[in-house]
Write an enzyme that holds these catalytic residues in place. Structure first.
Site, PDB file in Angstrom:
ATOM      1  N   THR A   1      43.662  32.462  43.333  1.00 32.99           N
ATOM      2  CA  THR A   1      42.546  32.926  44.166  1.00 32.99           C
ATOM      3  C   THR A   1      41.219  32.833  43.422  1.00 32.99           C
ATOM      4  O   THR A   1      40.230  32.294  43.947  1.00 32.99           O
ATOM      5  CB  THR A   1      42.803  34.391  44.585  1.00 32.99           C
TER       6      THR A   1
ATOM      7  N   LYS B   1      42.124  40.751  31.289  1.00 35.22           N
ATOM      8  CA  LYS B   1      41.929  42.030  30.580  1.00 35.22           C
ATOM      9  C   LYS B   1      43.176  42.484  29.840  1.00 35.22           C
ATOM     10  O   LYS B   1      43.078  43.083  28.768  1.00 35.22           O
ATOM     11  CB  LYS B   1      41.453  43.127  31.533  1.00 35.22           C
TER      12      LYS B   1
ATOM     13  N   GLY C   1      46.067  42.107  49.598  1.00 34.20           N
ATOM     14  CA  GLY C   1      45.994  41.295  48.374  1.00 34.20           C
ATOM     15  C   GLY C   1      45.184  41.944  47.257  1.00 34.20           C
ATOM     16  O   GLY C   1      44.765  41.286  46.320  1.00 34.20           O
TER      17      GLY C   1
ATOM     18  N   GLU D   1      33.244  38.491  31.059  1.00 31.93           N
ATOM     19  CA  GLU D   1      32.606  39.429  31.997  1.00 31.93           C
ATOM     20  C   GLU D   1      33.535  39.772  33.163  1.00 31.93           C
ATOM     21  O   GLU D   1      33.550  40.911  33.644  1.00 31.93           O
ATOM     22  CB  GLU D   1      31.306  38.784  32.528  1.00 31.93           C
TER      23      GLU D   1
ATOM     24  N   LYS E   1      41.239  47.750  30.942  1.00 28.54           N
ATOM     25  CA  LYS E   1      39.786  47.578  31.105  1.00 28.54           C
ATOM     26  C   LYS E   1      39.022  48.566  30.236  1.00 28.54           C
ATOM     27  O   LYS E   1      37.983  48.224  29.667  1.00 28.54           O
ATOM     28  CB  LYS E   1      39.417  47.724  32.584  1.00 28.54           C
TER      29      LYS E   1
ATOM     30  N   GLY F   1      38.518  40.307  43.827  1.00 29.46           N
ATOM     31  CA  GLY F   1      38.253  39.420  44.959  1.00 29.46           C
ATOM     32  C   GLY F   1      37.758  38.061  44.507  1.00 29.46           C
ATOM     33  O   GLY F   1      37.174  37.921  43.433  1.00 29.46           O
TER      34      GLY F   1
HETATM   35  N1  HSE Z   1      44.077  44.854  40.591  1.00 30.29           N
HETATM   36  C1  HSE Z   1      42.739  45.001  40.130  1.00 30.29           C
HETATM   37  C2  HSE Z   1      42.105  46.098  40.966  1.00 30.29           C
HETATM   38  C3  HSE Z   1      41.934  43.748  40.329  1.00 30.29           C
HETATM   39  O1  HSE Z   1      42.702  46.549  41.932  1.00 30.29           O
HETATM   40  O2  HSE Z   1      41.002  46.495  40.644  1.00 30.29           O
HETATM   41  C4  HSE Z   1      41.383  43.002  39.207  1.00 30.29           C
HETATM   42  O3  HSE Z   1      41.246  43.592  37.987  1.00 30.29           O
END
Ligand code: HSE
Length: 437
Positions: free
Chosen positions: A13, A105, A187, A129, A205, A302
């Protein structure tokens, strides 16, 4: 006009989003850079399935060596995720003196030290980033825009899936399991949704972010991490009565020469900016000792929002290539040789406010037994509510505390659990509310 050649590993994606953005904004990017960005190869195991973007089939390959061994490719974009083979591919790209852009990450939180050290030795850049906060420029903000500051605190919503679930549970009264299914259908969730729900994705993160905020190598497993799977409608309703919303927060505070870092569901007042970050949005509230409050908000995941961060890194690295300079800005605020190992505050020693929901017998003396044990452990109660229907002979007895120490709370709750008037496991949710301190 000069050309910068790119190789993309991972045509999922986000990969498709990067291709789309390079195509759609091609002329704009070219004029901003004064050079052409040429996507030379795309490697993926699956080169047959149709993607939401058209590419020349000749640039598709199943062999990643077509990118890693191509001397013309300047920047490798790794968007396959996971530990292996992504780690080996990145190391190989660095070995071939290629710059790397990644959104990975989990990999950076676990193997970041190795990757950044090798990259520094090879004098190549790593753009990451997109690894934290999707489209939100948190990496650049910490290492460049706020470089003059000591970061006093960082409070953040770093996982869109968990935030989406908590928002729906709060606003629509739906149960956890039902909303998780909706998030998966949309998704949002990671391949393994436990990473989102248990706070592991947030921990990855936060580990990446702490290194930038404090110039410290942080061991992932040193960060206390608790997810949202046990949050019930009942607790959401009680939180509302106290004027709070429940959010999965990543928290970091400068505490003298240590850093406090933790991830857990947190009650925050309705009027806190983070309480108003809903759906799958992410946000960061940073306090610098000179800047004061800084708030960043946006899509944490996204296709196109994440592609924006990836292509932003490609542009930044291309600018260095074009000027024939490298590593003007260190990867993680400090040069890798100057990164420190700042100890985290032991979780037992953190001090915060607590919400407890005891399920206790509704009879004389119960409240005094419970509050007596809390008092003996230096835990002072700020408010109490007892209401609701009896369930198996027990009623919810809810308390909010003044500032208390985690270890004292655990000791007290263990003793309270031994009381025969307390029926179920007590629910504990931490609170961040300046007014309670
Ligand atoms: N699965 C992560 C979230 C997306 O829901 O924020 C990308 O880090």
């Amino acid at each position: 006009m000069k050309t910068i050649s790119l190789g993309l590993i991972g045509f999922g994606t986000i990969g498709a989003g990067v291709v789309k953005l390079l195509q759609e904004n091609g002329p704009l990017l070219e004029s901003r850079l004064g050079a052409k960005l040429h996507l030379k190869r795309i490697a993926d195991i699956d080169i047959a399935t149709a993607r939401p973007v058209a590419v020349d089939p000749a640039i598709l390959t199943q062999n990643v060596k077509d990118i890693l061994d191509d001397p013309e490719i300047d920047i490798v974009i790794e968007l396959m995720g996971g530990y292996e083979p992504a780690r080996s591919f990145i190391r190989e790209a660095i070995g071939h003196k290629k710059h790397v852009v990644t959104a990975n990450k989990a990999l950076l939180a676990t193997y970041g030290d190795e990757i950044f050290q090798e990259a520094q030795a090879a004098n190549v850049n790593i753009g990451f980033e997109a690894s934290v906060g999707g489209t939100i420029p948190i990496i650049k903000t910490l290492k460049e825009s706020l470089a003059a500051n000591q970061i006093q605190s960082l409070m953040a919503i770093m996982n869109g899936t968990a935030n989406f679930i908590l928002t729906k549970m709060t606003d629509e009264g739906k149960p956890f399991a039902m909303v998780l299914k909706e998030a998966q259908a949309l998704g949002y969730a990671e391949a393994d949704p436990t990473f989102d729900i248990e706070g592991i994705d947030t921990a990855h993160k936060l580990a990446v972010t702490l290194a930038l905020a404090y110039g410290s190598r942080v061991k992932l497993d040193a960060i206390y991490c608790e997810g949202i799977a046990d949050i019930s409608q009942e607790d959401i309703e009680f939180a509302r009565e106290f004027g709070y919303r429940i959010k999965l927060l990543a928290l970091a505070f400068q505490r003298g020469d240590r850093v406090e870092a933790r991830i857990h569901p947190t009650m925050i007042p309705f009027d806190h900016l983070l309480a108003n970050v809903n759906g799958n949005f992410n946000a960061f509230h940073i306090i610098g000792n000179s800047s004061g409050s800084v708030f960043l908000y946006g899509q944490g995941a996204g296709m196109m929002p994440t592609a924006s961060a990836v292509v932003g890194d490609i542009i930044a690295i291309s600018r260095e290539i074009l000027k024939d300079v490298a590593l003007l800005v260190p990867y993680r605020s400090l040069g890798e040789d100057r990164m420190a190992d700042i100890p985290l505050v032991a979780f037992d020693d953190i001090r915060t406010n607590y919400y407890f929901r005891f399920m206790a017998a509704d009879r004389a003396g119960v409240l005094s037994k419970i509050s007596g044990i809390l008092g003996e452990n230096d835990i002072s109660i700020a408010s109490v509510i007892q209401k609701g229907r009896k369930k198996d002979g027990a009623v919810p007895l809810v308390m909010i505390t003044h500032n208390a120490r985690e270890k004292d709370v655990r000791i007290a709750l263990k003793r309270i659990a031994e009381l025969d008037v307390v029926h179920e496991k007590t629910t504990v949710i931490r609170i961040e509310d300046e007014r309670l301190k």
